[in-house]
Design a protein around this motif. Sequence first.
Motif, PDB file in Angstrom:
ATOM      1  N   MET A  54      10.696  -2.041   9.098  1.00 12.44           N
ATOM      2  CA  MET A  54       9.281  -2.057   8.845  1.00 12.44           C
ATOM      3  C   MET A  54       8.870  -3.379   8.175  1.00 12.44           C
ATOM      4  O   MET A  54       7.771  -3.841   8.338  1.00 12.44           O
ATOM      5  N   CYS A  55       9.757  -3.983   7.411  1.00  9.39           N
ATOM      6  CA  CYS A  55       9.464  -5.215   6.676  1.00  9.39           C
ATOM      7  C   CYS A  55       9.663  -6.407   7.597  1.00  9.39           C
ATOM      8  O   CYS A  55      10.774  -6.688   8.027  1.00  9.39           O
ATOM      9  N   LEU A  56       8.579  -7.152   7.867  1.00 12.40           N
ATOM     10  CA  LEU A  56       8.663  -8.284   8.782  1.00 12.40           C
ATOM     11  C   LEU A  56       8.498  -9.627   8.089  1.00 12.40           C
ATOM     12  O   LEU A  56       8.558 -10.660   8.734  1.00 12.40           O
ATOM     13  N   HIS A  57       8.270  -9.648   6.781  1.00 16.01           N
ATOM     14  CA  HIS A  57       8.073 -10.909   6.083  1.00 16.01           C
ATOM     15  C   HIS A  57       9.402 -11.413   5.505  1.00 16.01           C
ATOM     16  O   HIS A  57      10.381 -10.695   5.464  1.00 16.01           O
ATOM     17  N   GLN A  58       9.385 -12.667   5.053  1.00 12.59           N
ATOM     18  CA  GLN A  58      10.581 -13.289   4.501  1.00 12.59           C
ATOM     19  C   GLN A  58      10.331 -13.689   3.056  1.00 12.59           C
ATOM     20  O   GLN A  58       9.262 -14.210   2.764  1.00 12.59           O
ATOM     21  N   PRO A  59      11.253 -13.498   2.160  1.00 11.51           N
ATOM     22  CA  PRO A  59      12.487 -12.735   2.338  1.00 11.51           C
ATOM     23  C   PRO A  59      12.150 -11.257   2.494  1.00 11.51           C
ATOM     24  O   PRO A  59      11.125 -10.798   1.997  1.00 11.51           O
ATOM     25  N   PRO A  60      13.010 -10.532   3.186  1.00  8.56           N
ATOM     26  CA  PRO A  60      12.721  -9.114   3.402  1.00  8.56           C
ATOM     27  C   PRO A  60      12.775  -8.321   2.102  1.00  8.56           C
ATOM     28  O   PRO A  60      13.489  -8.672   1.168  1.00  8.56           O
ATOM     29  N   CYS A  61      11.986  -7.279   2.057  1.00 11.79           N
ATOM     30  CA  CYS A  61      11.970  -6.393   0.892  1.00 11.79           C
ATOM     31  C   CYS A  61      13.236  -5.543   0.868  1.00 11.79           C
ATOM     32  O   CYS A  61      13.883  -5.349   1.898  1.00 11.79           O
ATOM     33  N   ALA A  79      -0.148  -0.228   2.377  1.00 11.46           N
ATOM     34  CA  ALA A  79      -1.360   0.588   2.276  1.00 11.46           C
ATOM     35  C   ALA A  79      -1.452   1.067   0.838  1.00 11.46           C
ATOM     36  O   ALA A  79      -0.460   1.490   0.255  1.00 11.46           O
ATOM     37  N   SER A  80      -2.644   0.954   0.283  1.00  9.99           N
ATOM     38  CA  SER A  80      -2.823   1.354  -1.111  1.00  9.99           C
ATOM     39  C   SER A  80      -4.082   2.199  -1.223  1.00  9.99           C
ATOM     40  O   SER A  80      -5.139   1.825  -0.697  1.00  9.99           O
ATOM     41  N   HIS A  81      -3.957   3.336  -1.883  1.00 13.73           N
ATOM     42  CA  HIS A  81      -5.087   4.236  -2.102  1.00 13.73           C
ATOM     43  C   HIS A  81      -5.107   4.638  -3.572  1.00 13.73           C
ATOM     44  O   HIS A  81      -4.756   5.770  -3.929  1.00 13.73           O
ATOM     45  N   PRO A  82      -5.513   3.709  -4.462  1.00 14.45           N
ATOM     46  CA  PRO A  82      -5.504   4.008  -5.895  1.00 14.45           C
ATOM     47  C   PRO A  82      -6.418   5.179  -6.262  1.00 14.45           C
ATOM     48  O   PRO A  82      -6.139   5.893  -7.212  1.00 14.45           O
ATOM     49  N   GLU A  83      -7.469   5.377  -5.490  1.00 20.36           N
ATOM     50  CA  GLU A  83      -8.357   6.508  -5.768  1.00 20.36           C
ATOM     51  C   GLU A  83      -7.666   7.846  -5.525  1.00 20.36           C
ATOM     52  O   GLU A  83      -8.052   8.866  -6.084  1.00 20.36           O
ATOM     53  N   GLN A  84      -6.619   7.826  -4.706  1.00 22.72           N
ATOM     54  CA  GLN A  84      -5.821   9.027  -4.451  1.00 22.72           C
ATOM     55  C   GLN A  84      -4.491   8.984  -5.196  1.00 22.72           C
ATOM     56  O   GLN A  84      -3.755   9.964  -5.201  1.00 22.72           O
ATOM     57  N   GLY A  85      -4.155   7.845  -5.776  1.00 28.31           N
ATOM     58  CA  GLY A  85      -2.961   7.751  -6.602  1.00 28.31           C
ATOM     59  C   GLY A  85      -1.661   7.474  -5.870  1.00 28.31           C
ATOM     60  O   GLY A  85      -0.598   7.811  -6.370  1.00 28.31           O
ATOM     61  N   TRP A  86      -1.716   6.821  -4.699  1.00 31.62           N
ATOM     62  CA  TRP A  86      -0.471   6.527  -3.990  1.00 31.62           C
ATOM     63  C   TRP A  86      -0.568   5.220  -3.229  1.00 31.62           C
ATOM     64  O   TRP A  86      -1.648   4.727  -2.936  1.00 31.62           O
ATOM     65  N   SER A  87       0.621   4.667  -2.899  1.00 28.40           N
ATOM     66  CA  SER A  87       0.743   3.467  -2.077  1.00 28.40           C
ATOM     67  C   SER A  87       1.949   3.618  -1.159  1.00 28.40           C
ATOM     68  O   SER A  87       2.960   4.219  -1.537  1.00 28.40           O
ATOM     69  N   LEU A  88       1.835   3.064   0.042  1.00 34.92           N
ATOM     70  CA  LEU A  88       2.945   3.015   0.993  1.00 34.92           C
ATOM     71  C   LEU A  88       3.538   1.623   0.944  1.00 34.92           C
ATOM     72  O   LEU A  88       2.821   0.627   1.090  1.00 34.92           O
ATOM     73  N   LEU A  89       4.844   1.544   0.738  1.00 37.91           N
ATOM     74  CA  LEU A  89       5.538   0.259   0.700  1.00 37.91           C
ATOM     75  C   LEU A  89       6.086  -0.075   2.084  1.00 37.91           C
ATOM     76  O   LEU A  89       6.275   0.815   2.917  1.00 37.91           O
ATOM     77  N   CYS A  90       6.360  -1.363   2.318  1.00 38.59           N
ATOM     78  CA  CYS A  90       6.803  -1.789   3.650  1.00 38.59           C
ATOM     79  C   CYS A  90       8.176  -1.226   4.030  1.00 38.59           C
ATOM     80  O   CYS A  90       8.537  -1.240   5.195  1.00 38.59           O
ATOM     81  N   GLY A 138       8.866   1.918   3.713  1.00 33.75           N
ATOM     82  CA  GLY A 138       8.642   3.314   4.043  1.00 33.75           C
ATOM     83  C   GLY A 138       8.568   4.244   2.855  1.00 33.75           C
ATOM     84  O   GLY A 138       8.338   5.437   3.009  1.00 33.75           O
ATOM     85  N   VAL A 139       8.732   3.745   1.640  1.00 37.16           N
ATOM     86  CA  VAL A 139       8.661   4.556   0.430  1.00 37.16           C
ATOM     87  C   VAL A 139       7.191   4.748   0.047  1.00 37.16           C
ATOM     88  O   VAL A 139       6.407   3.804   0.101  1.00 37.16           O
ATOM     89  N   VAL A 140       6.831   5.967  -0.315  1.00 42.91           N
ATOM     90  CA  VAL A 140       5.505   6.252  -0.853  1.00 42.91           C
ATOM     91  C   VAL A 140       5.667   6.393  -2.361  1.00 42.91           C
ATOM     92  O   VAL A 140       6.492   7.186  -2.826  1.00 42.91           O
ATOM     93  N   ILE A 141       4.920   5.581  -3.109  1.00 45.41           N
ATOM     94  CA  ILE A 141       4.980   5.676  -4.569  1.00 45.41           C
ATOM     95  C   ILE A 141       3.660   6.244  -5.071  1.00 45.41           C
ATOM     96  O   ILE A 141       2.600   6.008  -4.498  1.00 45.41           O
TER      97      ILE A 141
END
Length: 64
Positions: free
Chosen positions: A1-8, A23-34, A36-39
């Motif tokens: 999923m990570c296409l940038h350099q250096p890779p995550c 993707a970040s949705h602070p109003e809902q309290g979550w973010s998707l990382l490149c 695939g982890v949802v924090i």
Amino acid sequence: MCLHQPPCPPADAPDHDSARPVASHPEQGWSLLCNGVVIFADTGEILPDGRAIPAPRTSPDTSA
């Protein structure tokens, strides 16, 4: 999923939560990382394989 350099770091790495948000949705309290982890705002996580990592809980201070 990570296409940038250096890779995550991948989702199974100890520092997986340092990956870039895609993707970040602070109003809902979550973010998707490149990777695939949802924090979540409470520091809980959902890994791409569906495992949940609960937010760490602190015990109340009873010294008062």
